[in-house]
Design an enzyme around this catalytic site. Sequence first.
Site, PDB file in Angstrom:
ATOM      1  CB  CYS A  30     -16.095   0.090 -11.290  1.00 38.41           C
ATOM      2  SG  CYS A  30     -15.676  -0.542  -9.658  1.00 38.41           S
ATOM      3  CB  VAL A  82      -9.212  14.618   6.757  1.00 36.54           C
ATOM      4  CG1 VAL A  82      -8.798  14.330   8.203  1.00 36.54           C
ATOM      5  CG2 VAL A  82     -10.692  14.994   6.705  1.00 36.54           C
TER       6      VAL A  82
END
Length: 450
Positions: A42, A75
């Site tokens: 943000c 992953v």
Amino acid sequence: MHLVIIGGSDAGIAAALRARELSKDVRITVLLADDYPNYSICGLPYLIGGQTPDPSKLAHRTTFPDIDVRLRHRVTAIDPAGKSVSIERPGDTTELRYDRLIVATGANPVRPDIPGADLPGAFVLHTIDDGLAVLDAVRRHRAGKAVIIGAGYIGIEMAEALQQRGMHVTLLSRSDEVMPGVFSEIGAMIRERLTTEGVEVVTQAGVERIEQGMVVEQRLVVFTTDGRRRPADLVILATGVRPATDLARDAGIALGEGGAIAVSDTMATSLPDIFAAGDCAVTHHRLHGKPTWISLGTIAHKQGRVAGENAIGGSRTFHGIVGTQSLKLYDLVIARTGLSDIEAREEGYEPLTVEIGAWDHKSYYPGATQIGVWITGDVKTGRLLGVQMVGRAGAEVSKRLDIVAAGLFHGIDVDALNDLDLSYTPPLSSPWDPVQRAAQDWSHAAARPG
């Protein structure tokens, strides 16, 4: 027990920290695809705008005691039967076994399906690396031209950031107004504020294509549906995000609303010993009780904390959201919570919205400014459904909205806002806070015949 967490942003780190708080014995491994654990995405507009010039300051924290945080470990697959994950890391691949797994893979930015959206110089803004790439382009094109496609939160924040860097900014919105999630009157105020600062705001502007220009340093040209050609030194694609759930889907984990991972209120997925949290997971809205999906850091932190606790044997529940958001644009603050009248009607309510203007504190004390309040309630039951507010920075617009968010969370009626014991001193408020003034006006309007 070995707890493995895929993703090291808000939800993943919140889960790891909560698990470690509750157990000193569990082994915790967090796998990140990049080099930036627990960084504030943000904060990217403020990095680019210059308010936070040091990227390292965007880190929520820099140490993770007794947590194995592995950078550049991407992953590539989850094997629920074998209780392991496959990992690509610099130089090789490997597998890692788990007893419990938390999927906190976040969301991916959407590149719009328009020709040229993948050209060099057209940027999405979602990771720290994205932010650094945009910042580098801004520095190379000082006083150049920027086109922003999309006028939601990120598009508006980036318009300010690039304008403050000295660029000529064009903000393109496909809708009739900017920031379509708020009332049109508020959108008009936002547009006017941007225009005052020199940002060109174009509404009802679709993009047909982006082409490479014939100028040095790969200048781009944005072609819009109004027949205009807009040259740009850089283009920001602020057209939203979608949940990053390919890993979960391929592993057989059930998906739900918006393609996000379906979870229970304990953040458990459809497969045993696998939890999910954050931007990749669904949530539920307390005002209509249905599964929904929304990408917000506040939700990710809370869901992550619940997932971390339950993954090591806890029984905590996540109690849902009411849709609270805020935005600062120059000296203007915009905030909303709950449902708009259109959204409320879609959910079967009979909404009434009342707008008022009120001083942020007693007008006889210097510096008083006006706050606009739009309050929505159900005329059949009197239930509070939502509030939107706009005012100057310093008028505590965002914190005043949090009063309403708390009320919405507990299902109060509009009139019950008047019973709240809120603080008062003339330099800061009035005996009746603007939120309460709005509630009173709503009650009067709802009581009128017809």
